[in-house]
Write an enzyme that holds these catalytic residues in place. Structure first.
Site, PDB file in Angstrom:
ATOM      1  N   LYS A  54       0.844  -1.202   0.000  1.00 48.43           N
ATOM      2  CA  LYS A  54       0.000   0.000   0.000  1.00 48.43           C
ATOM      3  C   LYS A  54       0.880   1.253   0.000  1.00 48.43           C
ATOM      4  CE  LYS A  54      -4.002  -2.193   2.144  1.00 48.43           C
ATOM      5  NZ  LYS A  54      -4.765  -2.515   3.332  1.00 48.43           N
ATOM      6  N   GLN A  98      -5.153  -1.665   9.462  1.00 45.68           N
ATOM      7  CA  GLN A  98      -4.979  -2.978   8.844  1.00 45.68           C
ATOM      8  C   GLN A  98      -5.473  -4.070   9.790  1.00 45.68           C
ATOM      9  OE1 GLN A  98      -3.943  -3.342   5.668  1.00 45.68           O
ATOM     10  NE2 GLN A  98      -4.173  -5.552   5.771  1.00 45.68           N
ATOM     11  N   ASP A 121     -11.661   2.354   3.684  1.00 45.27           N
ATOM     12  CA  ASP A 121     -11.910   0.905   3.638  1.00 45.27           C
ATOM     13  C   ASP A 121     -13.403   0.625   3.463  1.00 45.27           C
ATOM     14  OD1 ASP A 121      -9.863  -0.981   3.749  1.00 45.27           O
ATOM     15  OD2 ASP A 121      -9.520  -0.695   5.893  1.00 45.27           O
TER      16      ASP A 121
HETATM   17  N1  GUN Z   1      -7.101  -7.123   6.011  1.00 45.39           N
HETATM   18  C1  GUN Z   1      -7.373  -7.874   4.901  1.00 45.39           C
HETATM   19  N2  GUN Z   1      -7.967  -7.123   3.951  1.00 45.39           N
HETATM   20  C2  GUN Z   1      -8.079  -5.873   4.468  1.00 45.39           C
HETATM   21  C3  GUN Z   1      -8.605  -4.659   3.947  1.00 45.39           C
HETATM   22  O1  GUN Z   1      -9.118  -4.559   2.817  1.00 45.39           O
HETATM   23  N3  GUN Z   1      -8.515  -3.585   4.791  1.00 45.39           N
HETATM   24  C4  GUN Z   1      -7.972  -3.664   6.046  1.00 45.39           C
HETATM   25  N4  GUN Z   1      -7.952  -2.563   6.787  1.00 45.39           N
HETATM   26  N5  GUN Z   1      -7.485  -4.781   6.542  1.00 45.39           N
HETATM   27  C5  GUN Z   1      -7.533  -5.881   5.750  1.00 45.39           C
END
Ligand code: GUN
Length: 284
Positions: A54, A98, A121
């Site tokens: 990211k 996350q 998200d």
């Molecule tokens: N963990 C696995 N996929 C995601 C996601 O799309 N966003 C976040 N914040 N955590 C994750």
């Protein structure tokens, strides 16, 4: 039939390029670059890979990267205080935490603390509610990225029998809502579903996000179906494998996503897309 490949890597690269161009245009007009804060608590190895990816995508697209890595023993109150600070920072347009978080952290309270207009998200109940009432604002990245990929096939979703395998808040439930909003007929399967093979075999479109390698068998796939595999499972030999038995499914499907290089890259590109929406286009 032998399936065409839905190349998420290429579609995501295209999307990231268009985002980068938009950012350059807006910055030339004197606007701030989009700012994204990715908060990671602890050292989950898979999360470390996602967060690093990211960060790289953010920097390449010209975003301001405000990633914060907190030690595993950080308290709930400390995470909430950080979110309050980022909510108030006008250089930060998007905030994500996350997942998974360590056991002593309550993810629901954390998610609700993020301002809904910075919830890139799309996990805040406000944004889930907007998606569920056909007024989407910030939609969860993985399912929304799947919708972007499906649009590339040119196949209308209206009236298709769609089966979503997995009912998580991150993938299955928002995927159901996205498909329903396009007027597909959606069945959501989960661990209590009876006769999964039968359900999958009736689907024109199958989306699988369960995190179990090769759980959906190729022989279950209807001839000509579209197969979207959200799973990314690391095997003992270090290779990555999806939730669908790829080789046999690809012999029956019309379109299929590979793993890696399918849905995975779309999640990050859609996160950038959401953050750019907040920075330049959302009135919220
Ligand atoms: N963990 C696995 N996929 C995601 C996601 O799309 N966003 C976040 N914040 N955590 C994750």
């Amino acid at each position: 039939m032998s399936a065409k490949i839905l190349d998420g890597k290429a579609i995501a690269a295209e999307l990231r390029d268009s985002i980068q161009q938009e950012v350059e245009k807006q910055v030339a007009l004197g606007k701030k670059p989009p700012g994204l804060a990715v908060i990671m608590v602890g050292e989950d190895p898979a999360s470390q890979v996602y967060v690093r990816n990211k960060k790289i995508a953010c920097q390449k697209a010209g975003f301001k990267d405000v990633s914060v890595v907190l030690p595993a023993e950080t308290s709930q109150e400390e995470v909430l205080a950080l979110i309050d600070k980022l909510n108030a920072d006008d250089e930060v347009h998007g905030i994500i935490v996350q997942l998974p978080v360590p056991d002593h952290i309550d993810p629901e309270e954390i998610i609700e603390r993020i301002h809904p207009c910075k919830d890139v998200d799309g996990f805040h109940p406000y944004n889930v509610g907007r998606l569920a009432t056909r007024m989407p604002q910030l939609a969860p990245c993985t399912p929304h990225g799947v919708m972007t990929m499906l649009a590339k096939t040119g196949i209308p979703l209206r009236g298709l029998n769609a089966v979503v395998v997995g009912a998580s808040n991150i993938v299955g439930v928002p995927m159901m809502l996205e498909l329903l909003n396009e007027r597909a007929t959606v069945t959501v399967c989960h661990s209590a579903t009876k006769d999964l093979a039968q359900k999958v075999s009736e689907a024109d479109l199958v989306v699988v996000g369960v995190g179990i390698p090769n759980m959906v068998k190729g022989e279950w796939i209807k001839e000509g179906a579209i197969v979207i595999d959200v799973g990314i499972n690391r095997m003992d030999d270090g290779t990555l494998c999806g939730d669908v038995e790829y080789d046999t499914a690809a012999q029956r499907a019309s379109w299929i996503t590979p793993v890696p290089g399918g849905v995975g890259p779309m999640t990050i590109a859609t996160l950038l897309e959401n953050t750019m929406q907040v920075a330049y286009h959302l009135d919220c």
